[in-house]
Design a protein around this motif. Structure first.
Motif, PDB file in Angstrom:
ATOM      1  N   THR A   2     105.855  58.486  66.304  1.00 36.17           N
ATOM      2  CA  THR A   2     104.862  58.973  65.048  1.00 36.17           C
ATOM      3  C   THR A   2     105.453  60.308  64.960  1.00 36.17           C
ATOM      4  OG1 THR A   2     102.698  60.104  63.853  1.00 36.17           O
ATOM      5  CG2 THR A   2     103.574  59.824  66.151  1.00 36.17           C
ATOM      6  N   ASP A   3     105.674  60.993  63.803  1.00 38.30           N
ATOM      7  CA  ASP A   3     106.574  62.019  63.510  1.00 38.30           C
ATOM      8  C   ASP A   3     105.478  62.975  63.344  1.00 38.30           C
ATOM      9  OD1 ASP A   3     109.218  60.896  63.942  1.00 38.30           O
ATOM     10  OD2 ASP A   3     109.413  59.836  61.798  1.00 38.30           O
ATOM     11  N   SER A   4     103.938  62.743  63.369  1.00 40.75           N
ATOM     12  CA  SER A   4     103.280  63.228  62.954  1.00 40.75           C
ATOM     13  C   SER A   4     103.571  64.684  63.709  1.00 40.75           C
ATOM     14  CB  SER A   4     102.304  62.864  62.812  1.00 40.75           C
ATOM     15  OG  SER A   4     100.974  64.166  62.595  1.00 40.75           O
ATOM     16  N   ASP A   5     103.278  65.973  63.670  1.00 42.53           N
ATOM     17  CA  ASP A   5     103.157  66.982  64.513  1.00 42.53           C
ATOM     18  C   ASP A   5     102.139  66.990  65.333  1.00 42.53           C
ATOM     19  OD1 ASP A   5     105.281  68.127  63.542  1.00 42.53           O
ATOM     20  OD2 ASP A   5     104.602  70.053  61.939  1.00 42.53           O
ATOM     21  N   ASP A   6     100.159  66.129  64.702  1.00 44.27           N
ATOM     22  CA  ASP A   6      99.364  66.562  65.678  1.00 44.27           C
ATOM     23  C   ASP A   6      99.595  65.020  66.928  1.00 44.27           C
ATOM     24  OD1 ASP A   6      98.752  64.395  63.766  1.00 44.27           O
ATOM     25  OD2 ASP A   6      96.966  65.274  63.280  1.00 44.27           O
ATOM     26  N   ALA A   7     100.633  64.726  66.380  1.00 48.95           N
ATOM     27  CA  ALA A   7     101.347  63.390  67.736  1.00 48.95           C
ATOM     28  C   ALA A   7     101.093  64.023  69.330  1.00 48.95           C
ATOM     29  CB  ALA A   7     101.925  63.103  67.651  1.00 48.95           C
ATOM     30  N   TYR A  37      93.307  56.605  75.711  1.00 53.27           N
ATOM     31  CA  TYR A  37      94.628  55.619  76.016  1.00 53.27           C
ATOM     32  C   TYR A  37      94.937  54.937  74.130  1.00 53.27           C
ATOM     33  CZ  TYR A  37      91.286  51.901  74.772  1.00 53.27           C
ATOM     34  OH  TYR A  37      90.649  50.707  73.922  1.00 53.27           O
ATOM     35  N   PHE A  38      95.929  53.992  74.435  1.00 51.51           N
ATOM     36  CA  PHE A  38      96.506  53.487  73.490  1.00 51.51           C
ATOM     37  C   PHE A  38      97.312  52.351  74.057  1.00 51.51           C
ATOM     38  CE2 PHE A  38     100.913  53.182  70.733  1.00 51.51           C
ATOM     39  CZ  PHE A  38     100.220  52.957  70.304  1.00 51.51           C
ATOM     40  N   ARG A  39      96.937  51.756  72.936  1.00 50.88           N
ATOM     41  CA  ARG A  39      97.285  50.043  73.628  1.00 50.88           C
ATOM     42  C   ARG A  39      98.034  49.604  72.345  1.00 50.88           C
ATOM     43  NH1 ARG A  39      93.207  45.214  74.972  1.00 50.88           N
ATOM     44  NH2 ARG A  39      94.127  43.719  74.012  1.00 50.88           N
ATOM     45  N   ALA A  59     101.957  58.959  70.275  1.00 49.71           N
ATOM     46  CA  ALA A  59     100.262  58.155  69.328  1.00 49.71           C
ATOM     47  C   ALA A  59      99.629  59.297  68.689  1.00 49.71           C
ATOM     48  CB  ALA A  59      99.501  57.639  70.360  1.00 49.71           C
ATOM     49  N   ALA A  60      99.285  58.770  67.409  1.00 49.53           N
ATOM     50  CA  ALA A  60      98.576  59.438  66.506  1.00 49.53           C
ATOM     51  C   ALA A  60      97.180  59.629  67.278  1.00 49.53           C
ATOM     52  CB  ALA A  60      98.696  58.639  64.970  1.00 49.53           C
ATOM     53  N   PRO A  61      96.318  61.152  66.791  1.00 46.98           N
ATOM     54  CA  PRO A  61      94.857  60.520  67.738  1.00 46.98           C
ATOM     55  C   PRO A  61      94.288  59.304  67.355  1.00 46.98           C
ATOM     56  CG  PRO A  61      95.932  63.125  66.954  1.00 46.98           C
ATOM     57  CD  PRO A  61      97.285  62.401  65.823  1.00 46.98           C
ATOM     58  N   GLU A  62      93.766  59.348  65.604  1.00 52.49           N
ATOM     59  CA  GLU A  62      93.770  58.145  65.432  1.00 52.49           C
ATOM     60  C   GLU A  62      93.774  57.133  66.208  1.00 52.49           C
ATOM     61  OE1 GLU A  62      96.865  58.849  61.623  1.00 52.49           O
ATOM     62  OE2 GLU A  62      96.067  60.069  63.174  1.00 52.49           O
ATOM     63  N   ASN A  63      94.700  56.811  66.463  1.00 58.19           N
ATOM     64  CA  ASN A  63      95.033  55.324  67.277  1.00 58.19           C
ATOM     65  C   ASN A  63      94.329  55.469  68.866  1.00 58.19           C
ATOM     66  OD1 ASN A  63      95.818  54.444  64.371  1.00 58.19           O
ATOM     67  ND2 ASN A  63      98.189  54.679  65.524  1.00 58.19           N
ATOM     68  N   LEU A  64      94.244  56.625  69.162  1.00 57.17           N
ATOM     69  CA  LEU A  64      93.969  56.306  70.861  1.00 57.17           C
ATOM     70  C   LEU A  64      92.776  56.395  71.151  1.00 57.17           C
ATOM     71  CD1 LEU A  64      95.006  59.995  71.310  1.00 57.17           C
ATOM     72  CD2 LEU A  64      96.254  58.028  71.754  1.00 57.17           C
ATOM     73  N   GLY A  65      92.198  55.527  71.824  1.00 56.65           N
ATOM     74  CA  GLY A  65      90.852  55.375  72.328  1.00 56.65           C
ATOM     75  C   GLY A  65      90.299  55.863  73.259  1.00 56.65           C
ATOM     76  N   SER A  66      88.321  56.676  73.687  1.00 53.89           N
ATOM     77  CA  SER A  66      88.184  56.449  74.802  1.00 53.89           C
ATOM     78  C   SER A  66      88.318  56.272  75.663  1.00 53.89           C
ATOM     79  CB  SER A  66      86.704  57.385  74.700  1.00 53.89           C
ATOM     80  OG  SER A  66      86.829  58.031  73.749  1.00 53.89           O
ATOM     81  N   THR A  67      88.988  55.892  76.955  1.00 52.82           N
ATOM     82  CA  THR A  67      89.291  55.119  78.262  1.00 52.82           C
ATOM     83  C   THR A  67      87.549  54.596  78.325  1.00 52.82           C
ATOM     84  OG1 THR A  67      91.673  55.947  78.335  1.00 52.82           O
ATOM     85  CG2 THR A  67      89.993  55.107  80.511  1.00 52.82           C
ATOM     86  N   ALA A  68      87.154  54.285  79.185  1.00 50.95           N
ATOM     87  CA  ALA A  68      86.613  53.580  80.278  1.00 50.95           C
ATOM     88  C   ALA A  68      86.281  54.439  81.418  1.00 50.95           C
ATOM     89  CB  ALA A  68      85.782  52.106  80.407  1.00 50.95           C
ATOM     90  N   PRO A  69      85.204  55.115  81.833  1.00 51.16           N
ATOM     91  CA  PRO A  69      84.821  55.879  82.454  1.00 51.16           C
ATOM     92  C   PRO A  69      85.428  54.960  84.136  1.00 51.16           C
ATOM     93  CG  PRO A  69      82.786  56.154  81.424  1.00 51.16           C
ATOM     94  CD  PRO A  69      83.753  54.393  80.941  1.00 51.16           C
TER      95      PRO A  69
END
Length: 92
Positions: A2-7, A37-39, A59-69
């Motif tokens: 992504t080209d987003s500054d917040d990537a 994580y990003f898948r 990766a864009a922040p909205e495309n990241l998930g929380s990793t399982a503990p």
């Protein structure tokens, strides 16, 4: 990518092959702290289907998930190792 500054840069931590469907490669990238994580799923359509897998992607922040503990420590260790040993655009 992504080209987003917040990537957020994430590093390759796991490459697996789907049990359910043939020719699906699952790439898992994670943040160096292992918290997110990003898948990416990639369908291989033929033996000549060559697409590079890089050491890192942005990766864009909205495309990241929380990793399982249970996975966080391993993902963090592998992401940090990849970041120390590779440039983001290195083909892995």
């Amino acid at each position: 990518m992504t080209d987003s500054d917040d990537a957020i840069r994430v590093w390759l931590v796991e490459r697996t092959y789907s049990d359910d469907e043939q020719n699906i490669v699952i790439l898992t990238y994670a943040t160096p702290d292992g918290e997110q994580y990003f898948r990416k799923e990639r369908s291989l359509t033929s033996f000549s289907d060559v697409r590079d897998t890089t050491a890192a992607v942005d990766a864009a922040p909205e495309n990241l998930g929380s990793t399982a503990p249970d996975d966080r420590e391993a993902y963090a260790a592998e992401a940090r190792r990849m970041a120390a040993e590779h440039d983001p655009e290195d083909v892995i």
